[in-house]
Scaffold this motif. Sequence first.
Motif, PDB file in Angstrom:
ATOM      1  N   SER A   1      16.074  92.145  35.881  1.00  0.00           N
ATOM      2  CA  SER A   1      15.779  91.402  37.117  1.00  0.00           C
ATOM      3  C   SER A   1      14.457  91.868  37.710  1.00  0.00           C
ATOM      4  O   SER A   1      13.719  91.062  38.290  1.00  0.00           O
ATOM      5  CB  SER A   1      16.925  91.512  38.131  1.00  0.00           C
ATOM      6  N   ASP A   2      14.123  93.161  37.555  1.00  0.00           N
ATOM      7  CA  ASP A   2      12.815  93.650  38.011  1.00  0.00           C
ATOM      8  C   ASP A   2      11.685  92.944  37.277  1.00  0.00           C
ATOM      9  O   ASP A   2      10.641  92.641  37.865  1.00  0.00           O
ATOM     10  CB  ASP A   2      12.687  95.158  37.785  1.00  0.00           C
ATOM     11  N   GLU A   3      11.893  92.686  35.983  1.00  0.00           N
ATOM     12  CA  GLU A   3      10.872  91.987  35.202  1.00  0.00           C
ATOM     13  C   GLU A   3      10.742  90.525  35.627  1.00  0.00           C
ATOM     14  O   GLU A   3       9.658  89.962  35.583  1.00  0.00           O
ATOM     15  CB  GLU A   3      11.191  92.077  33.714  1.00  0.00           C
ATOM     16  N   TYR A   4      11.860  89.908  36.014  1.00  0.00           N
ATOM     17  CA  TYR A   4      11.846  88.503  36.435  1.00  0.00           C
ATOM     18  C   TYR A   4      11.137  88.332  37.779  1.00  0.00           C
ATOM     19  O   TYR A   4      10.358  87.405  37.958  1.00  0.00           O
ATOM     20  CB  TYR A   4      13.282  87.971  36.543  1.00  0.00           C
ATOM     21  N   GLU A   5      11.389  89.235  38.719  1.00  0.00           N
ATOM     22  CA  GLU A   5      10.811  89.103  40.058  1.00  0.00           C
ATOM     23  C   GLU A   5       9.313  89.386  40.024  1.00  0.00           C
ATOM     24  O   GLU A   5       8.858  90.271  39.317  1.00  0.00           O
ATOM     25  CB  GLU A   5      11.510  90.043  41.044  1.00  0.00           C
ATOM     26  N   VAL A   6       8.571  88.639  40.827  1.00  0.00           N
ATOM     27  CA  VAL A   6       7.117  88.792  40.874  1.00  0.00           C
ATOM     28  C   VAL A   6       6.738  89.859  41.903  1.00  0.00           C
ATOM     29  O   VAL A   6       7.581  90.356  42.651  1.00  0.00           O
ATOM     30  CB  VAL A   6       6.424  87.436  41.187  1.00  0.00           C
ATOM     31  N   ALA A   7       5.449  90.187  41.971  1.00  0.00           N
ATOM     32  CA  ALA A   7       4.957  91.279  42.810  1.00  0.00           C
ATOM     33  C   ALA A   7       5.168  91.046  44.312  1.00  0.00           C
ATOM     34  O   ALA A   7       5.034  91.980  45.097  1.00  0.00           O
ATOM     35  CB  ALA A   7       3.477  91.517  42.528  1.00  0.00           C
ATOM     36  N   LEU A   8       5.504  89.832  44.716  1.00  0.00           N
ATOM     37  CA  LEU A   8       5.762  89.566  46.132  1.00  0.00           C
ATOM     38  C   LEU A   8       7.053  90.225  46.604  1.00  0.00           C
ATOM     39  O   LEU A   8       7.313  90.309  47.806  1.00  0.00           O
ATOM     40  CB  LEU A   8       5.877  88.051  46.379  1.00  0.00           C
ATOM     41  N   TYR A   9       7.904  90.665  45.652  1.00  0.00           N
ATOM     42  CA  TYR A   9       9.210  91.227  45.956  1.00  0.00           C
ATOM     43  C   TYR A   9       9.272  92.695  45.572  1.00  0.00           C
ATOM     44  O   TYR A   9       8.621  93.129  44.633  1.00  0.00           O
ATOM     45  CB  TYR A   9      10.301  90.499  45.160  1.00  0.00           C
ATOM     46  N   ARG A  10      10.107  93.444  46.305  1.00  0.00           N
ATOM     47  CA  ARG A  10      10.445  94.804  45.913  1.00  0.00           C
ATOM     48  C   ARG A  10      11.946  94.975  46.093  1.00  0.00           C
ATOM     49  O   ARG A  10      12.548  94.351  46.971  1.00  0.00           O
ATOM     50  CB  ARG A  10       9.671  95.849  46.710  1.00  0.00           C
ATOM     51  N   ARG A  11      12.549  95.794  45.247  1.00  0.00           N
ATOM     52  CA  ARG A  11      14.002  95.985  45.278  1.00  0.00           C
ATOM     53  C   ARG A  11      14.342  97.189  46.140  1.00  0.00           C
ATOM     54  O   ARG A  11      13.782  98.268  45.962  1.00  0.00           O
ATOM     55  CB  ARG A  11      14.536  96.162  43.859  1.00  0.00           C
ATOM     56  N   ILE A  12      15.298  96.991  47.079  1.00  0.00           N
ATOM     57  CA  ILE A  12      15.747  98.077  47.945  1.00  0.00           C
ATOM     58  C   ILE A  12      17.280  98.108  47.967  1.00  0.00           C
ATOM     59  O   ILE A  12      17.936  97.127  47.629  1.00  0.00           O
ATOM     60  CB  ILE A  12      15.213  97.935  49.388  1.00  0.00           C
ATOM     61  N   ALA A  13      17.829  99.230  48.389  1.00  0.00           N
ATOM     62  CA  ALA A  13      19.274  99.384  48.554  1.00  0.00           C
ATOM     63  C   ALA A  13      19.667  98.967  49.968  1.00  0.00           C
ATOM     64  O   ALA A  13      18.973  99.301  50.940  1.00  0.00           O
ATOM     65  CB  ALA A  13      19.670 100.836  48.303  1.00  0.00           C
ATOM     66  N   VAL A  14      20.761  98.216  50.069  1.00  0.00           N
ATOM     67  CA  VAL A  14      21.262  97.741  51.359  1.00  0.00           C
ATOM     68  C   VAL A  14      22.785  97.824  51.373  1.00  0.00           C
ATOM     69  O   VAL A  14      23.411  98.053  50.339  1.00  0.00           O
ATOM     70  CB  VAL A  14      20.835  96.266  51.632  1.00  0.00           C
ATOM     71  N   VAL A  15      23.363  97.611  52.553  1.00  0.00           N
ATOM     72  CA  VAL A  15      24.801  97.457  52.685  1.00  0.00           C
ATOM     73  C   VAL A  15      25.048  96.026  53.140  1.00  0.00           C
ATOM     74  O   VAL A  15      24.473  95.567  54.139  1.00  0.00           O
ATOM     75  CB  VAL A  15      25.393  98.469  53.694  1.00  0.00           C
ATOM     76  N   LEU A  16      25.881  95.319  52.398  1.00  0.00           N
ATOM     77  CA  LEU A  16      26.178  93.918  52.684  1.00  0.00           C
ATOM     78  C   LEU A  16      27.244  93.795  53.769  1.00  0.00           C
ATOM     79  O   LEU A  16      27.902  94.779  54.123  1.00  0.00           O
ATOM     80  CB  LEU A  16      26.625  93.213  51.407  1.00  0.00           C
ATOM     81  N   ALA A  17      27.444  92.582  54.269  1.00  0.00           N
ATOM     82  CA  ALA A  17      28.441  92.325  55.308  1.00  0.00           C
ATOM     83  C   ALA A  17      29.836  92.754  54.861  1.00  0.00           C
ATOM     84  O   ALA A  17      30.659  93.176  55.680  1.00  0.00           O
ATOM     85  CB  ALA A  17      28.424  90.848  55.694  1.00  0.00           C
ATOM     86  N   SER A  18      30.106  92.683  53.564  1.00  0.00           N
ATOM     87  CA  SER A  18      31.409  93.080  53.007  1.00  0.00           C
ATOM     88  C   SER A  18      31.607  94.588  53.009  1.00  0.00           C
ATOM     89  O   SER A  18      32.705  95.071  52.756  1.00  0.00           O
ATOM     90  CB  SER A  18      31.536  92.575  51.569  1.00  0.00           C
ATOM     91  N   GLY A  19      30.523  95.343  53.246  1.00  0.00           N
ATOM     92  CA  GLY A  19      30.574  96.798  53.168  1.00  0.00           C
ATOM     93  C   GLY A  19      30.129  97.349  51.828  1.00  0.00           C
ATOM     94  O   GLY A  19      29.998  98.559  51.655  1.00  0.00           O
ATOM     95  N   ARG A  20      29.886  96.454  50.848  1.00  0.00           N
ATOM     96  CA  ARG A  20      29.423  96.880  49.527  1.00  0.00           C
ATOM     97  C   ARG A  20      27.976  97.351  49.580  1.00  0.00           C
ATOM     98  O   ARG A  20      27.158  96.738  50.248  1.00  0.00           O
ATOM     99  CB  ARG A  20      29.482  95.725  48.533  1.00  0.00           C
ATOM    100  N   SER A  21      27.691  98.386  48.821  1.00  0.00           N
ATOM    101  CA  SER A  21      26.294  98.794  48.601  1.00  0.00           C
ATOM    102  C   SER A  21      25.736  97.891  47.519  1.00  0.00           C
ATOM    103  O   SER A  21      26.426  97.599  46.540  1.00  0.00           O
ATOM    104  CB  SER A  21      26.215 100.249  48.151  1.00  0.00           C
TER     105      SER A  21
END
Length: 121
Positions: free
Chosen positions: A94-114
């Motif tokens: 997925s990192d290879e698919y996404e272009v340079a406009l994006y960066r991947r970060i860790a978050v916590v979703l509304a469900s509580g999942r990381s």
Amino acid sequence: MSPDAVSPDQPFEYLFSYGTLQHPDVQLDTFGRLLDSDDDALPGYTVDYAEIHDTRVVDLSGLSVHPIVRETGNPLDKVVGRALVVTEDELDASDEYEVALYRRIAVVLASGRSAWVYVAA
């Protein structure tokens, strides 16, 4: 949600998608399979849009304008999407698919999942 397509001895992670990574054609090309997923939301963010110039991504997704999220810090803001079940190798893909406009970060979703999510770079 169960990570059925992920081998039991292989750890999995969640990747939150609010855009083209939800598309079956994109998943098949990027990961070689359709991913298990569940509805979820990303609090404290809002959706904007960015023009994509990478012809491979545009051809695959069929779109030259993709959504992109930005943090607002306002807990009332939220982005609706899906929590995708992925392996570490699939995160790399997925990192290879996404272009340079994006960066991947860790978050916590509304469900509580990381989860991982791609945000504005």
